[in-house]
Design a protein around this motif. Structure first.
Motif, PDB file in Angstrom:
ATOM      1  N   VAL A 190      10.097  11.164 -42.788  1.00  0.00           N
ATOM      2  CA  VAL A 190      10.029  12.521 -43.329  1.00  0.00           C
ATOM      3  C   VAL A 190       8.589  12.741 -43.776  1.00  0.00           C
ATOM      4  CG1 VAL A 190      10.751  11.909 -45.675  1.00  0.00           C
ATOM      5  CG2 VAL A 190      11.097  14.221 -44.839  1.00  0.00           C
ATOM      6  N   THR A 191       8.049  13.893 -43.384  1.00  0.00           N
ATOM      7  CA  THR A 191       6.651  14.203 -43.666  1.00  0.00           C
ATOM      8  C   THR A 191       6.536  15.480 -44.487  1.00  0.00           C
ATOM      9  OG1 THR A 191       6.326  15.570 -41.702  1.00  0.00           O
ATOM     10  CG2 THR A 191       5.991  13.175 -41.441  1.00  0.00           C
ATOM     11  N   THR A 192       5.364  15.680 -45.007  1.00  0.00           N
ATOM     12  CA  THR A 192       5.083  16.921 -45.711  1.00  0.00           C
ATOM     13  C   THR A 192       5.334  18.113 -44.800  1.00  0.00           C
ATOM     14  OG1 THR A 192       3.394  15.782 -47.009  1.00  0.00           O
ATOM     15  CG2 THR A 192       3.294  18.181 -46.989  1.00  0.00           C
ATOM     16  N   SER A 193       4.981  17.981 -43.542  1.00  0.00           N
ATOM     17  CA  SER A 193       5.213  19.072 -42.582  1.00  0.00           C
ATOM     18  C   SER A 193       6.699  19.395 -42.452  1.00  0.00           C
ATOM     19  CB  SER A 193       4.640  18.718 -41.214  1.00  0.00           C
ATOM     20  OG  SER A 193       3.243  18.615 -41.288  1.00  0.00           O
ATOM     21  N   ASP A 194       7.548  18.366 -42.460  1.00  0.00           N
ATOM     22  CA  ASP A 194       8.996  18.604 -42.389  1.00  0.00           C
ATOM     23  C   ASP A 194       9.456  19.447 -43.567  1.00  0.00           C
ATOM     24  OD1 ASP A 194       9.280  16.987 -40.078  1.00  0.00           O
ATOM     25  OD2 ASP A 194       9.546  15.195 -41.317  1.00  0.00           O
ATOM     26  N   LEU A 195       8.962  19.113 -44.749  1.00  0.00           N
ATOM     27  CA  LEU A 195       9.355  19.856 -45.949  1.00  0.00           C
ATOM     28  C   LEU A 195       8.787  21.270 -45.941  1.00  0.00           C
ATOM     29  CD1 LEU A 195       9.006  16.933 -48.451  1.00  0.00           C
ATOM     30  CD2 LEU A 195      11.129  18.113 -47.873  1.00  0.00           C
TER      31      LEU A 195
END
Length: 138
Positions: free
Chosen positions: A111-116
């Motif tokens: 899970v990445t910042t981009s996902d959030l």
């Protein structure tokens, strides 16, 4: 919402002895900003980011070095049941860009910042539907 609902199940991994420049080229070809570093038993031992590799101008940093030399060792990992809000708090509070997701000791996602941010963006768009707009005049 849980991390399992948001995480990417397609995780790109690297071994610790991989040449850092090769890791950089792979990340560019795959269009990813993070590689999870695993040992011969497929256990998470590190995390490698574009930043760790010095970015586009980091050739000198990468020269003659391995993934092991530049990775963040023993990264914080999350379990799939962790709440998305908790993951967001950790990403923000620790100023990091991703978490490997592990279940029963096995790597199952990332899970990445981009996902959030994607989740937040889709939520915000959904929330704005039906609102009246306001035009500001000068």
């Amino acid at each position: 919402m849980k991390i399992a609902d948001l995480m990417s199940r397609r995780v790109h991994v690297a071994g610790p002895d991989l040449d850092a420049e090769t890791a950089w080229r792979c990340m560019q070809q795959l269009h990813v900003r993070h590689l999870v570093v695993v040992d011969e038993r497929e256990q998470v031992i590190g995390l490698l980011s574009e930043r760790d590799l010095g970015g586009r101008h980091g050739a000198q940093l990468r020269d003659g070095r391995s993934v092991r030399d530049l990775m963040t060792p023993d990264p914080i990992v999350l379990e799939p049941e962790v709440d998305v809000h908790r993951a967001a708090e950790l990403l923000r509070g620790l100023s990091i860009g991703s978490f490997p997701v592990v279940a029963g000791g096995a790597l199952v996602g990332i899970v990445t910042t981009s996902d959030l941010l994607d989740l937040l963006g889709s939520y915000e768009i959904g929330q704005s539907v039906g609102r009246s707009s306001t035009r500001l005049s000068t």
